[in-house]
Write an enzyme that holds these catalytic residues in place. Structure first.
Site, short mmCIF file in Angstrom:
data_model
loop_
_atom_site.label_atom_id
_atom_site.label_comp_id
_atom_site.label_asym_id
_atom_site.label_seq_id
_atom_site.Cartn_x
_atom_site.Cartn_y
_atom_site.Cartn_z
N ASP A 98 -0.79 -37.72 37.31
CA ASP A 98 0.22 -36.84 37.90
C ASP A 98 0.87 -36.06 36.77
O ASP A 98 1.40 -36.65 35.82
CB ASP A 98 1.25 -37.74 38.61
CG ASP A 98 1.89 -37.08 39.80
OD1 ASP A 98 2.30 -35.92 39.66
OD2 ASP A 98 1.98 -37.72 40.86
N ASP A 208 2.77 -31.84 39.93
CA ASP A 208 4.04 -32.08 40.59
C ASP A 208 4.95 -30.84 40.60
O ASP A 208 5.08 -30.15 39.58
CB ASP A 208 4.76 -33.22 39.83
CG ASP A 208 6.04 -33.66 40.48
OD1 ASP A 208 5.98 -34.23 41.58
OD2 ASP A 208 7.12 -33.43 39.88
N GLU A 265 0.97 -29.63 44.05
CA GLU A 265 2.02 -29.83 45.04
C GLU A 265 2.76 -28.50 45.11
O GLU A 265 3.64 -28.23 44.30
CB GLU A 265 2.98 -30.95 44.63
CG GLU A 265 3.99 -31.23 45.73
CD GLU A 265 5.25 -31.97 45.27
OE1 GLU A 265 5.83 -32.69 46.07
OE2 GLU A 265 5.67 -31.78 44.10
N HIS A 338 3.75 -40.52 48.86
CA HIS A 338 4.90 -41.35 48.46
C HIS A 338 6.25 -40.72 48.78
O HIS A 338 7.28 -41.33 48.55
CB HIS A 338 4.80 -41.63 46.95
CG HIS A 338 4.98 -40.37 46.16
ND1 HIS A 338 4.02 -39.37 46.18
CD2 HIS A 338 5.98 -39.92 45.37
CE1 HIS A 338 4.44 -38.37 45.41
NE2 HIS A 338 5.62 -38.69 44.91
N ASP A 339 6.25 -39.48 49.26
CA ASP A 339 7.51 -38.79 49.59
C ASP A 339 7.76 -38.71 51.09
O ASP A 339 8.75 -38.13 51.51
CB ASP A 339 7.48 -37.34 49.07
CG ASP A 339 7.49 -37.27 47.56
OD1 ASP A 339 8.09 -38.17 46.92
OD2 ASP A 339 6.91 -36.30 47.01
C1 GLC Z 1 7.65 -34.27 43.66
C2 GLC Z 1 7.33 -35.74 43.75
C3 GLC Z 1 8.57 -36.48 44.12
C4 GLC Z 1 9.59 -36.24 43.05
C5 GLC Z 1 9.80 -34.76 42.79
C6 GLC Z 1 10.50 -34.54 41.48
O1 GLC Z 1 8.04 -33.74 44.86
O2 GLC Z 1 6.29 -35.94 44.66
O3 GLC Z 1 8.34 -37.84 44.29
O4 GLC Z 1 10.80 -36.83 43.41
O5 GLC Z 1 8.59 -34.05 42.67
O6 GLC Z 1 9.66 -34.83 40.42
#
Ligand code: GLC
Ligand code: CA
Length: 579
Positions: A98, A208, A265, A338-339
């Site tokens: 990641d 990310d 993402e 995971h979110d």
């Molecule tokens: C992304 C991750 C999340 C995190 C955020 C800040 O959205 O998936 O878990 O809190 O970035 O890094």
């Protein structure tokens, strides 16, 4: 269209803290992951996305990196990581790490140096630092994703060291200072780190929060959208232009030379721009389809987020397929990560009602299998999130004090501030909290679900005796077995062409709560058409057929009720048919 190895990827996301604990300290770790690689190989996946395991204060569970070149001792050592890479490669599994580069941790050496040396630090311009405005107000009214202002004093709270007349920018937690990508030195550091990992043998990265690396200048206020007087940070991001230059540079310097696979993402982009992101020469190989995630999200407050209906889900995925195919792009498709909450609760809530509808819940094995079948056959790469393959569900959350997730905390206080009662606010926390996805993996029915022999960092979902991997491994009707069937189908040479590269066409899109589509390939031996059909409701419905069924490939029920030129589908029935 150029073909790539990752077009046939079937990916599995591991959240290291919650996957498997090898030394019984209650925290999942890399050796735990290694011990479960055979399980994953047996499932049939061929790519793993590992959420961050770098050194971190874990304020945002590893998405706050304090050293990009190591492994947090709670997760193991760099030698363990090398072994994981090796053991994955041995099994034909490619590993993605990641890349968390829009921000680091306030405990990263760069930020600590700035706290100590202020403007004379060589890392001062690695961050966005401004003077406190003369009138003592904030430089801008942007709200951070986890609640509160994005600006915090440049001071170490524990030691008092720093400069209280300056503020730094953090789009997420105070402990996650944004990195200043306008600074070429920052971009060079990130590129160097990517190359360092790729040289160790990983196949690529999940990227990310990438949309946050480009801000709109000059900084200014946007219309306030809640009682706190602040404005959702996406209002600023919408006006930011030029991210492509940064990402093209990264691709040329790091990803291309290694032929790396990258999945972004990426939130909040105009679908007309998909080809810039993941077209033939896009910044990334792929990006997640979040259309169902953000559905009805309006202002970012959970208490205002609408629920997703079957019809809404259909329009989300059909829309995503249409824009991706126009762009010649390969999306990454998912139900969970995971979110997000667990998919049965998010997608099958209709009928969760109490009273007379109590027995109408779609949260059944059939419903879970239906969800799996629908997204697995879309055009793109299916990602499975740990525990999804055994049908894990949202956990029990009693009071806000028991919630671990930092975003739930912020959401709770915003709901209260907006006038909701504690019970009302907790309703939204229960349905959307990130803790739902983060309870430890349920391996078996022994104490702590076989995840650990010590007390887990986050309580196990109380339903683990009923829902666990061991109970499903030898059951040919289990959800796990169903995922295995779907994976095998995608790999079957008779159907892989259709499922990977075939055209996507909605089937009877106007028939309510019928979610159906065809995948058609043109092969040497002739055209092949698969029909994927789901009755997304708790009542039967009839689906007309325009051509005869040649073969039933997958069915989440024992039988199939055919009438003349039609099928009578059971509640939540999912069929994959060869026509
Ligand atoms: C992304 C991750 C999340 C995190 C955020 C800040 O959205 O998936 O878990 O809190 O970035 O890094
Ligand atoms: Ca451990």
């Amino acid at each position: 269209m150029q073909t790539h190895w990752w077009h046939s990827a079937i990916a599995y996301q591991i959240y290291p803290k919650s996957f498997m604990d090898s030394n019984n300290d209650g925290i999942g770790d890399i050796r735990g992951i290694i011990s479960k690689l055979d399980y994953l190989q047996d499932l049939g996946i061929n790519v793993i996305w590992l959420s961050p395991a770098y050194p971190s204060p874990l304020a945002d569970e590893g998405y706050d990196v304090s050293d990009y070149y190591g492994v947090d001792p709670r997760f193991g050592t760099l030698a363990d990581m090398d072994e994981l890479i090796h053991e994955c490669n041995k099994r034909g599994i490619k590993l993605l790490l990641d890349l968390v580069a829009s921000h680091c941790s306030d405990e990263h050496a760069w930020f600590k140096d700035v706290i100590k040396n202020g403007k004379t630090s060589p890392y001062y311009d690695y961050f966005y630092i401004v003077d406190v405005p003369a009138d003592g107000t904030l430089p801008t009214n942007w709200r951070s994703y986890f609640g509160g202002s994005v600006w915090s004093p440049l001071v170490d709270e524990n030691t008092g060291e720093g400069d209280k007349n300056k503020l730094y920018l953090h789009s997420f937690l105070k402990k996650q200072p944004d990195l200043n990508w306008e600074n070429p030195a920052v971009r060079a550091e990130i590129a160097k780190n990517i190359n360092w990992w790729l040289n160790r043998g990983i196949a690529g990265f999940r990227i990310d929060a990438i949309i946050n690396i480009k801000k709109a200048f000059p900084f200014k206020d946007y219309p306030a959208d809640a009682p706190d007087g602040l404005s959702n940070i996406s209002n600023m991001l919408e006006e930011a232009h030029g991210i492509g230059e940064f990402l093209t540079e990264l691709r040329q310097k790091s990803f291309d030379p290694h032929n790396a696979f990258t999945v972004g993402e990426v939130f909040d982009i105009d679908t007309n721009h998909i080809s810039e992101w993941i077209g033939e020469n896009g910044y990334f190989s792929s990006m997640f389809d979040f259309s169902a995630t953000i559905y009805g999200a309006k202002d970012g407050f959970w208490h205002n987020k609408e629920k997703l209906t079957a019809e809404a889900y259909k329009s989300c995925i059909f829309g995503a397929m249409e824009s991706a195919s126009k762009a010649g792009a390969f999306l990454s498709n998912k139900l969970e990560n995971h979110d997000e909450p667990r998919c049965p609760n998010y997608y099958l809530w209709e009928g969760e009602n109490e009273g007379e509808n109590a027995d109408k819940s779609g949260i059944t094995d059939e419903g879970k299998k239906m969800l799996a079948g629908i997204y697995f056959c879309l055009r793109g790469i299916p990602f499975i999130y740990q525990g999804q393959e055994i049908g894990m569900e949202n956990t029990e959350i009693i009071a806000i004090g028991d919630v671990h997730d930092c975003s739930s905390q912020g959401q709770y206080y915003s709901a209260i501030e907006a006038g909701l009662t504690n019970e009302e606010a907790m309703y939204h926390i229960r349905r959307l909290s990130r803790d739902n996805a983060r309870t430890p993996m349920q391996w078996d029915s022994s104490a702590y679900a076989g995840f650990s022999k010590g007390i887990p960092w986050l309580p196990i979902n109380p339903n683990y005796k009923k829902i666990n991997a061991a109970a499903q491994l030898n059951d040919k009707n289990s959800i796990h077995a169903f995922y295995k069937q779907l994976i095998a189908l995608r790999k079957n040479p008779n159907y892989a062409q259709a499922l990977i590269y075939g055209d996507f066409t909605p089937y009877l899109p106007n028939q309510k709560n019928l979610l159906a589509y065809t995948r058609t390939s043109k092969e040497r031996i002739g055209k092949k058409t698969l029909l994927i059909a789901a009755n997304f409701q708790n009542e039967p419905q009839t689906m007309p057929l325009t051509s005869p069924i040649k073969k039933i490939l997958i069915n989440n029920y024992e039988d199939i009720k055919t009438a003349e030129n039609a099928i009578s589908l059971n509640p939540y029935q999912l069929l994959i048919l060869k026509l």
